[in-house]
Scaffold this motif. Structure first.
Motif, PDB file in Angstrom:
ATOM      1  N   MET A 112     103.714  35.037 114.655  1.00 43.94           N
ATOM      2  CA  MET A 112     103.849  35.236 113.215  1.00 43.94           C
ATOM      3  C   MET A 112     102.540  34.904 112.503  1.00 43.94           C
ATOM      4  O   MET A 112     102.133  35.605 111.571  1.00 43.94           O
ATOM      5  CB  MET A 112     104.966  34.354 112.656  1.00 43.94           C
ATOM      6  CG  MET A 112     106.332  34.713 113.138  1.00 43.94           C
ATOM      7  SD  MET A 112     106.877  36.197 112.381  1.00 43.94           S
ATOM      8  CE  MET A 112     108.501  35.738 111.930  1.00 43.94           C
ATOM      9  N   PHE A 113     101.896  33.859 112.963  1.00 47.41           N
ATOM     10  CA  PHE A 113     100.609  33.458 112.388  1.00 47.41           C
ATOM     11  C   PHE A 113      99.567  34.547 112.612  1.00 47.41           C
ATOM     12  O   PHE A 113      98.748  34.823 111.742  1.00 47.41           O
ATOM     13  CB  PHE A 113     100.167  32.129 113.019  1.00 47.41           C
ATOM     14  CG  PHE A 113      99.094  31.418 112.259  1.00 47.41           C
ATOM     15  CD1 PHE A 113      99.420  30.623 111.170  1.00 47.41           C
ATOM     16  CD2 PHE A 113      97.766  31.529 112.622  1.00 47.41           C
ATOM     17  CE1 PHE A 113      98.446  29.963 110.463  1.00 47.41           C
ATOM     18  CE2 PHE A 113      96.782  30.879 111.918  1.00 47.41           C
ATOM     19  CZ  PHE A 113      97.124  30.086 110.830  1.00 47.41           C
ATOM     20  N   MET A 114      99.625  35.168 113.800  1.00 44.45           N
ATOM     21  CA  MET A 114      98.645  36.213 114.144  1.00 44.45           C
ATOM     22  C   MET A 114      98.838  37.493 113.326  1.00 44.45           C
ATOM     23  O   MET A 114      97.873  38.214 113.064  1.00 44.45           O
ATOM     24  CB  MET A 114      98.740  36.547 115.639  1.00 44.45           C
ATOM     25  CG  MET A 114      98.178  35.474 116.530  1.00 44.45           C
ATOM     26  SD  MET A 114      98.483  35.772 118.279  1.00 44.45           S
ATOM     27  CE  MET A 114      97.786  37.376 118.514  1.00 44.45           C
ATOM     28  N   ILE A 115     100.078  37.789 112.921  1.00 48.58           N
ATOM     29  CA  ILE A 115     100.309  39.031 112.185  1.00 48.58           C
ATOM     30  C   ILE A 115     100.312  38.782 110.678  1.00 48.58           C
ATOM     31  O   ILE A 115     100.913  39.531 109.906  1.00 48.58           O
ATOM     32  CB  ILE A 115     101.605  39.743 112.641  1.00 48.58           C
ATOM     33  CG1 ILE A 115     102.831  38.863 112.420  1.00 48.58           C
ATOM     34  CG2 ILE A 115     101.505  40.170 114.083  1.00 48.58           C
ATOM     35  CD1 ILE A 115     104.145  39.581 112.663  1.00 48.58           C
ATOM     36  N   ASN A 116      99.642  37.740 110.266  1.00 43.63           N
ATOM     37  CA  ASN A 116      99.379  37.414 108.861  1.00 43.63           C
ATOM     38  C   ASN A 116     100.643  37.006 108.100  1.00 43.63           C
ATOM     39  O   ASN A 116     100.752  37.258 106.910  1.00 43.63           O
ATOM     40  CB  ASN A 116      98.667  38.580 108.154  1.00 43.63           C
ATOM     41  CG  ASN A 116      97.848  38.095 106.974  1.00 43.63           C
ATOM     42  OD1 ASN A 116      97.569  36.913 106.857  1.00 43.63           O
ATOM     43  ND2 ASN A 116      97.469  39.013 106.108  1.00 43.63           N
ATOM     44  N   GLN A 117     101.595  36.369 108.771  1.00 42.62           N
ATOM     45  CA  GLN A 117     102.724  35.731 108.103  1.00 42.62           C
ATOM     46  C   GLN A 117     102.612  34.230 108.372  1.00 42.62           C
ATOM     47  O   GLN A 117     103.423  33.627 109.066  1.00 42.62           O
ATOM     48  CB  GLN A 117     104.042  36.291 108.622  1.00 42.62           C
ATOM     49  CG  GLN A 117     104.276  37.721 108.233  1.00 42.62           C
ATOM     50  CD  GLN A 117     105.639  38.213 108.678  1.00 42.62           C
ATOM     51  OE1 GLN A 117     106.364  37.517 109.382  1.00 42.62           O
ATOM     52  NE2 GLN A 117     105.968  39.417 108.261  1.00 42.62           N
ATOM     53  N   LYS A 118     101.566  33.663 107.778  1.00 41.96           N
ATOM     54  CA  LYS A 118     101.194  32.283 108.084  1.00 41.96           C
ATOM     55  C   LYS A 118     102.266  31.276 107.668  1.00 41.96           C
ATOM     56  O   LYS A 118     102.516  30.307 108.378  1.00 41.96           O
ATOM     57  CB  LYS A 118      99.862  31.952 107.421  1.00 41.96           C
ATOM     58  CG  LYS A 118      98.720  32.744 107.983  1.00 41.96           C
ATOM     59  CD  LYS A 118      97.427  32.425 107.300  1.00 41.96           C
ATOM     60  CE  LYS A 118      96.339  33.309 107.906  1.00 41.96           C
ATOM     61  NZ  LYS A 118      95.089  33.171 107.213  1.00 41.96           N
ATOM     62  N   ASP A 119     102.894  31.497 106.538  1.00 40.79           N
ATOM     63  CA  ASP A 119     103.910  30.539 106.076  1.00 40.79           C
ATOM     64  C   ASP A 119     105.094  30.484 107.036  1.00 40.79           C
ATOM     65  O   ASP A 119     105.542  29.392 107.423  1.00 40.79           O
ATOM     66  CB  ASP A 119     104.400  30.926 104.677  1.00 40.79           C
ATOM     67  CG  ASP A 119     103.326  30.730 103.617  1.00 40.79           C
ATOM     68  OD1 ASP A 119     102.422  29.910 103.862  1.00 40.79           O
ATOM     69  OD2 ASP A 119     103.409  31.392 102.561  1.00 40.79           O
ATOM     70  N   ARG A 120     105.606  31.648 107.431  1.00 42.94           N
ATOM     71  CA  ARG A 120     106.738  31.671 108.355  1.00 42.94           C
ATOM     72  C   ARG A 120     106.329  31.119 109.728  1.00 42.94           C
ATOM     73  O   ARG A 120     107.110  30.422 110.378  1.00 42.94           O
ATOM     74  CB  ARG A 120     107.264  33.097 108.507  1.00 42.94           C
ATOM     75  CG  ARG A 120     107.996  33.577 107.266  1.00 42.94           C
ATOM     76  CD  ARG A 120     108.547  34.953 107.429  1.00 42.94           C
ATOM     77  NE  ARG A 120     109.609  34.959 108.413  1.00 42.94           N
ATOM     78  CZ  ARG A 120     110.153  36.052 108.908  1.00 42.94           C
ATOM     79  NH1 ARG A 120     109.727  37.238 108.524  1.00 42.94           N
ATOM     80  NH2 ARG A 120     111.119  35.977 109.795  1.00 42.94           N
ATOM     81  N   GLY A 121     105.108  31.445 110.165  1.00 39.11           N
ATOM     82  CA  GLY A 121     104.628  30.961 111.466  1.00 39.11           C
ATOM     83  C   GLY A 121     104.497  29.450 111.507  1.00 39.11           C
ATOM     84  O   GLY A 121     104.936  28.804 112.459  1.00 39.11           O
ATOM     85  N   MET A 122     103.882  28.894 110.464  1.00 39.07           N
ATOM     86  CA  MET A 122     103.712  27.436 110.431  1.00 39.07           C
ATOM     87  C   MET A 122     105.056  26.718 110.298  1.00 39.07           C
ATOM     88  O   MET A 122     105.267  25.669 110.903  1.00 39.07           O
ATOM     89  CB  MET A 122     102.784  27.033 109.273  1.00 39.07           C
ATOM     90  CG  MET A 122     101.331  27.413 109.508  1.00 39.07           C
ATOM     91  SD  MET A 122     100.659  26.743 111.045  1.00 39.07           S
ATOM     92  CE  MET A 122     100.591  25.031 110.678  1.00 39.07           C
ATOM     93  N   THR A 123     105.980  27.300 109.533  1.00 41.44           N
ATOM     94  CA  THR A 123     107.310  26.703 109.406  1.00 41.44           C
ATOM     95  C   THR A 123     108.036  26.708 110.746  1.00 41.44           C
ATOM     96  O   THR A 123     108.662  25.714 111.134  1.00 41.44           O
ATOM     97  CB  THR A 123     108.136  27.475 108.354  1.00 41.44           C
ATOM     98  OG1 THR A 123     107.431  27.456 107.116  1.00 41.44           O
ATOM     99  CG2 THR A 123     109.505  26.854 108.181  1.00 41.44           C
ATOM    100  N   LEU A 124     107.930  27.815 111.470  1.00 41.11           N
ATOM    101  CA  LEU A 124     108.570  27.910 112.777  1.00 41.11           C
ATOM    102  C   LEU A 124     107.960  26.912 113.765  1.00 41.11           C
ATOM    103  O   LEU A 124     108.683  26.243 114.519  1.00 41.11           O
ATOM    104  CB  LEU A 124     108.447  29.339 113.315  1.00 41.11           C
ATOM    105  CG  LEU A 124     109.373  29.751 114.442  1.00 41.11           C
ATOM    106  CD1 LEU A 124     110.821  29.592 114.034  1.00 41.11           C
ATOM    107  CD2 LEU A 124     109.105  31.186 114.838  1.00 41.11           C
TER     108      LEU A 124
END
Length: 162
Positions: A112-124
């Motif tokens: 998620m972080f790699m596909i530019n959804q940083k907020d969702r990636g960091m939360t996960l």
């Protein structure tokens, strides 16, 4: 020649080829239990849902206590110990499954972080890390809660009915 190798016969070739790995593991656990009984340790085998086999080692010295208050308190304590021992394989299985689940969640968060959804990636990633730590600390937290409950029960032996 000064050195001669020691030859030890352990069985026939057919015994070696027909041996069952679980039988070998069970015999190793029995040998461990015989040696570790003096130290108060006990090993048990748990079959996980994934088909793997986990070996858990528990300390019997923390689960066996003597109660001097009377037979009712002894029965309550013995029942509590039996229930805790009955659920230990389930706790061990949950702890063993928490690692691969956390790994999948951390990988998903990184993607998620790699596909530019940083907020969702960091939360996960944060939720997976905190959840893994809490699952691994679950037995310690339960012992702490039981200790607090015993202290409260000892401090207030009388209850008022209103």
């Amino acid at each position: 020649m000064f050195y001669q190798p020691k030859v030890q016969t352990v069985g026939s070739i057919s015994d070696f080829l027909a041996r069952d790995d679980m039988r070998v593991i069970k015999s190793a656990v029995k040998k461990f239990n015989k040696k570790a009984e003096a130290k108060g340790l006990k090993a048990t085998l748990t079959s996980l849902a994934t088909g793997a086999t986990a070996i858990s080692i528990s300390n019997k010295m923390f689960t066996s206590t003597a109660y001097a208050e009377g037979p009712v308190e002894y029965v309550k304590g013995a029942a509590k110990e039996k229930i805790v021992e009955a659920f230990m394989p389930l706790v061990d299985m949950i702890q063993a499954l928490s690692y691969p689940i956390a790994l999948v969640m951390l990988t998903g968060g990184a993607l998620m972080f790699m596909i530019n959804q940083k907020d969702r990636g960091m939360t996960l990633i944060q939720n997976a890390s905190i959840g893994y730590i809490l699952v691994q600390l679950m037995p310690l937290l339960m012992q702490l809660l039981v200790g607090i409950g015993n202290t409260v029960a000892m401090a207030a032996p009388f209850t008022l009915l209103i």
